[in-house]
Write a protein that holds these residues in place. Structure first.
Motif, PDB file in Angstrom:
ATOM      1  N   VAL A  98       0.839  -1.200   0.000  1.00 49.09           N
ATOM      2  CA  VAL A  98       0.000   0.000   0.000  1.00 49.09           C
ATOM      3  C   VAL A  98       0.876   1.254   0.000  1.00 49.09           C
ATOM      4  CG1 VAL A  98      -1.610   1.366   1.381  1.00 49.09           C
ATOM      5  CG2 VAL A  98      -1.981  -1.086   1.078  1.00 49.09           C
ATOM      6  N   ARG A  99       1.939   1.191   0.807  1.00 49.47           N
ATOM      7  CA  ARG A  99       2.789   2.372   0.885  1.00 49.47           C
ATOM      8  C   ARG A  99       3.454   2.640  -0.470  1.00 49.47           C
ATOM      9  NH1 ARG A  99       6.047   2.475   6.106  1.00 49.47           N
ATOM     10  NH2 ARG A  99       7.485   1.114   4.994  1.00 49.47           N
ATOM     11  N   SER A 112       2.209   2.032  -3.275  1.00 48.53           N
ATOM     12  CA  SER A 112       1.215   2.457  -4.257  1.00 48.53           C
ATOM     13  C   SER A 112       0.923   3.953  -4.149  1.00 48.53           C
ATOM     14  CB  SER A 112      -0.079   1.667  -4.078  1.00 48.53           C
ATOM     15  OG  SER A 112      -0.754   2.112  -2.925  1.00 48.53           O
ATOM     16  N   LEU A 113       1.402   4.607  -3.083  1.00 48.07           N
ATOM     17  CA  LEU A 113       1.113   6.033  -2.912  1.00 48.07           C
ATOM     18  C   LEU A 113       1.669   6.847  -4.077  1.00 48.07           C
ATOM     19  CD1 LEU A 113       1.664   6.651   0.892  1.00 48.07           C
ATOM     20  CD2 LEU A 113      -0.470   6.389  -0.382  1.00 48.07           C
ATOM     21  N   SER A 114       2.836   6.458  -4.572  1.00 41.52           N
ATOM     22  CA  SER A 114       3.440   7.255  -5.635  1.00 41.52           C
ATOM     23  C   SER A 114       2.718   7.067  -6.960  1.00 41.52           C
ATOM     24  CB  SER A 114       4.909   6.886  -5.784  1.00 41.52           C
ATOM     25  OG  SER A 114       5.000   5.544  -6.192  1.00 41.52           O
ATOM     26  N   THR A 115       1.832   6.099  -7.056  1.00 39.42           N
ATOM     27  CA  THR A 115       1.075   5.917  -8.296  1.00 39.42           C
ATOM     28  C   THR A 115      -0.403   6.209  -8.047  1.00 39.42           C
ATOM     29  OG1 THR A 115       1.050   3.565  -7.781  1.00 39.42           O
ATOM     30  CG2 THR A 115       2.602   4.308  -9.454  1.00 39.42           C
ATOM     31  N   GLY A 116      -0.682   7.086  -7.110  1.00 37.77           N
ATOM     32  CA  GLY A 116      -2.059   7.512  -6.890  1.00 37.77           C
ATOM     33  C   GLY A 116      -2.936   6.407  -6.341  1.00 37.77           C
ATOM     34  N   GLY A 117      -2.363   5.538  -5.535  1.00 39.45           N
ATOM     35  CA  GLY A 117      -3.169   4.501  -4.898  1.00 39.45           C
ATOM     36  C   GLY A 117      -3.390   3.268  -5.746  1.00 39.45           C
ATOM     37  N   LYS A 122       3.914   5.934 -14.363  1.00 38.84           N
ATOM     38  CA  LYS A 122       3.421   7.097 -13.625  1.00 38.84           C
ATOM     39  C   LYS A 122       3.015   8.211 -14.576  1.00 38.84           C
ATOM     40  CE  LYS A 122       6.332   5.755  -9.871  1.00 38.84           C
ATOM     41  NZ  LYS A 122       7.569   5.975  -9.150  1.00 38.84           N
TER      42      LYS A 122
END
Lengths: 467, 290
Positions: free
Chosen positions: A274-275, A277-282, B88
């Protein structure tokens, strides 16, 4: 023989000697040869080597065969002794080789002189020339009663020239020339060694000229070091084998770690996924996993160190020693008829040559009666060291299963195999020799899985499967 | 496709590598020449520190080519070696379009050059200028990466599903190096020329050292090369490499030692030997402490 035929039969011989030369490499070699000139023999050799040899251990075999198929010179190839007075010889008939005591002394004298006088590069050249002369003069074995072609023998020539005895003379000559003791001794040993090797190569070449290169390749070319039988290794081979054990162990260990890592992907680590995934907007593009814990086994090695298989046992122990990191616990025992623990010799940082010496010395403890008795050794082991084996340990027995027709103690072995998690038996003999004479291979094989292990390749395959 | 040859002959290869600061022996020169002439990848094996990577750099310098380097390691994958889509950025592009575009257009747009991250292998293939591609320590990779290399090494092309096959405009000079910690697959070996680089002979090593450490006294260089050669004969766990002889030469120069006698060797042995058992053995065999 045309050039193409020669090329093809050369490739055939390489394949016969165990080099995997495919059609693709064949074509590469031809392409490489057209890119270099034929005039320079060294270039041709390198062009062939670059395309056909794929492993360092194959190079000596390749070089020997190359010298057979593309010889440095043809025919006599030496001018004879310039100083010798033909009348002084034992009246040779015309055309016969001048082979006499005077010629021998002259050759030995000139050889020492040349080797002492020159620098390394020039010495190498002189060495080859003298080797050619030595074989041409003293290495000729007459064809049997006039029939058949004459054979050439490096053995006969070296018996006469006796290069080992020249070492002292060469050392003295070098000392006179002003080198120090230590260095003179090393230089002399190296140059005389080179001369012996050159003489052997020359004898092979002359024989190949008479009988065809393919004949010599079949009979006189030795196997590459990793295919060489432990039991038939010569003194010089043993040194080379020992040198190969450490790199081999390092290779095995690296490969094992890599494979363990490859399988290490454990269950998904939700928090880290989960952490990340933060850089890819969840959006969880990449999953994260918990690492797996590696499992290690205890290893118990039981080694026959009687004369016939001592070499094999030492190599295997060395390899096991070098792989220590891969085992939780390692205990090693040697036996002839008594069991003797040698674990303390196998220190992980120890010098391999020293370990070999210690192991050889400890072999005397392992023999009380001096005759191999597997039965007695197993019984003693079960009595004294049964605690070494447990549900986490693997048992490895090394030996040829030749027990001098004594009691086999199958019961004791079955008990040992039963208390260990796995048990294997490595036998250094060829499978077809099992059960011949006093070999109890299949009787023991029924209790413990028996594996044929005759050379470094088979040994490394086995260790890889074991771990 | 006409392009200037890398080297015109083995002798030319040795000479130009020498000008680029790499003293090659006959075997190395011949093999380097053949790798260029046959346009085949060159696999170099040998102990650490004998100049495998250095050879690739020297070829680049000698031919005035760019060096593209792929350093291999355990866990190296396609995304790091070949190419990767910039997820991204793609995600951002989709979010920025705010659902106003049709699916087809979005799809076409996010799989274009703009979103492609090229990694060393693809970069080397796409370059139009002379390129030396160095795939360093290929034995450190997992076996799967070898499969990936096969297509690149045999045909010099890369297939990207969304863009099609990209072929080399100009074949790079490929050098693979390996310490032989793992046996490479037959398939890779078959596609490569093979060169085993070993420790150089005394004369060549002396030349290398004097070239690398200019201030060093000739007599000391000779002594040093001799001691190093003896150390290599001792079956040490880590035999001294060329890099270590050069370090040693620098140390001696810095300490202003002008005679490498037993005491001097004993005092500076730590520069060349990296294991306690090796040092003990060397002290014993060379009879340094009597």
């Amino acid at each position: 023989m045309s050039l193409l035929d020669r090329h093809l039969s050369f490739l055939e011989a390489l394949r016969g000697a165990g080099l995997p030369v495919s059609l693709a490499e064949d074509l590469d070699a031809v392409a490489a040869l057209t890119a270099v000139t034929w005039e320079d023999r060294a270039l041709v050799r390198e062009a062939y080597a670059a395309t056909l040899v794929k492993r360092r251990t194959q190079r000596p075999t390749f070089d020997t065969l190359f010298d057979l198929w593309f010889p440095r010179l043809v025919g006599e190839g030496y001018a004879g002794d310039p100083d010798a007075d033909p009348r002084a010889d034992d009246a040779p008939s015309p055309g016969q080789v001048r082979d006499g005591a005077a010629a021998l002394e002259s050759l030995r004298g000139r050889l020492v002189e040349a080797l002492a006088a020159s620098e390394d590069a020039a010495a190498a050249e002189a060495t080859t020339e003298f080797a050619v002369e030595a074989i041409g003069t003293f290495g000729r074995l007459p064809g049997a009663a006039g029939r058949g072609s004459p054979a050439w023998s490096s053995y006969a020539a070296l018996q006469r020239v006796a290069p080992e005895q020249l070492v002292e003379r060469l050392v003295r000559a070098l000392l006179v020339a002003g080198t120090d003791q230590e260095r003179a001794r090393r230089t002399a040993a190296r140059r005389i060694g080179a001369f012996t090797a050159a003489a052997e190569a020359e004898a092979r070449r002359r024989t190949a000229e008479e009988k065809g290169a393919a004949h010599v390749a079949r009979t006189a070319v030795r196997a590459t070091i990793d295919q060489l039988d432990f039991l038939s290794a010569r003194r010089s081979d043993l040194d080379e084998l020992r040198r190969q054990v450490h790199p081999l162990a390092r290779r095995l260990a690296t490969r094992l770690t890599q494979e363990h890592h490859a399988q290490r992907r454990g269950p998904v680590d939700f928090r880290r996924t989960v952490r990340a995934s933060l850089s890819t907007g969840g959006v969880p593009l990449e999953t994260r996993h918990k690492p797996k814990r590696p499992h290690r086994t205890d290893l118990v090695v039981l080694c026959d160190v009687s004369g016939s298989v001592a070499n094999f046992a030492q190599f295997t122990l060395l390899l096991v020693l070098a792989l220590r990191d891969q085992f939780q616990n390692l205990r090693a025992f040697t036996f002839v008829d008594q069991v003797h623990e040698v674990t303390h010799h196998l220190r992980p940082q120890a010098d391999p040559a020293e370990v070999m010496a210690d192991l050889a010395a400890s072999a005397s403890h392992a023999a009380l009666w001096g005759r191999t008795s597997y039965g007695r050794a197993f019984t003693r082991f079960a009595e004294e060291h049964a605690d070494a084996l447990g549900p986490r340990s693997s048992l490895l027995i090394l030996g040829d299963a030749r027990s001098n027709h004594g009691d086999l103690a199958l019961g004791a072995l079955r008990e040992m195999a039963g208390s260990a998690r796995h048990a294997w038996w490595l036998n250094p003999e060829h499978r077809r020799q099992w059960d011949t004479g006093d070999s109890a291979a299949s009787a023991y094989g029924e209790v413990v899985d028996m594996v044929e292990c005759r050379n470094l390749t088979q040994l490394s395959d086995f260790v890889h499967d074991l771990l | 496709m006409p392009s200037a040859p890398w080297f015109t002959s083995p002798a030319d290869a040795i000479e130009r590598l020498g000008e680029a600061g790499y003293l090659a022996d006959a075997a190395t020169g011949t093999t380097a020449y053949l790798a260029g002439a046959l346009e085949k990848p060159l696999l170099i094996e040998g102990p650490a520190g004998v100049g495998k990577t250095e050879l690739a750099k020297a070829v680049a310098r000698a031919a005035g080519a760019e060096l593209v380097r792929l350093q291999c390691y355990e866990g190296l994958d396609e995304a790091r070696a070949l190419y990767e889509w910039n997820y991204k950025k793609q995600l951002l592009a989709i979010q920025a379009s705010g659902g106003e575009q049709s699916w087809d257009r979005t799809h076409d747009e996010i799989f274009t050059e703009e979103f492609l991250l090229t990694r060393p292998l693809l970069s080397a293939i796409r370059r139009e200028e002379p390129t030396v591609l160095l795939i360093d320590e290929v034995d450190k990779t997992d076996v799967e990466v070898e499969g990936l290399l096969l297509e690149v090494l045999s045909d010099f092309q890369v297939t990207i599903p969304e863009l099609g096959t990209i072929s080399a405009v100009r074949r790079p000079f490929v050098v693979l190096t390996s310490n032989a910690t793992r046996e490479l697959s037959e398939a890779v070996k078959r596609r490569c020329l093979f060169l085993h680089l070993d420790y150089p002979d005394a004369a060549r090593e002396r030349e290398i050292i004097t070239a690398a450490v200019p201030g060093l006294d000739d007599a000391v260089a000779t002594q040093l090369v001799e001691v190093v050669a003896r150390l290599r004969d001792l079956e040490l766990r880590k035999a001294p490499s060329i890099a270590e002889s050069i370090d040693w030469a620098r140390t001696l120069l810095a300490l202003e030692i002008d005679d490498l006698d037993d005491a001097a060797v004993d005092a500076t042995l730590g520069v060349v030997l990296k294991h306690v058992s090796d040092t003990e053995r060397a002290v014993r065999e060379l009879k340094l402490r009597r």
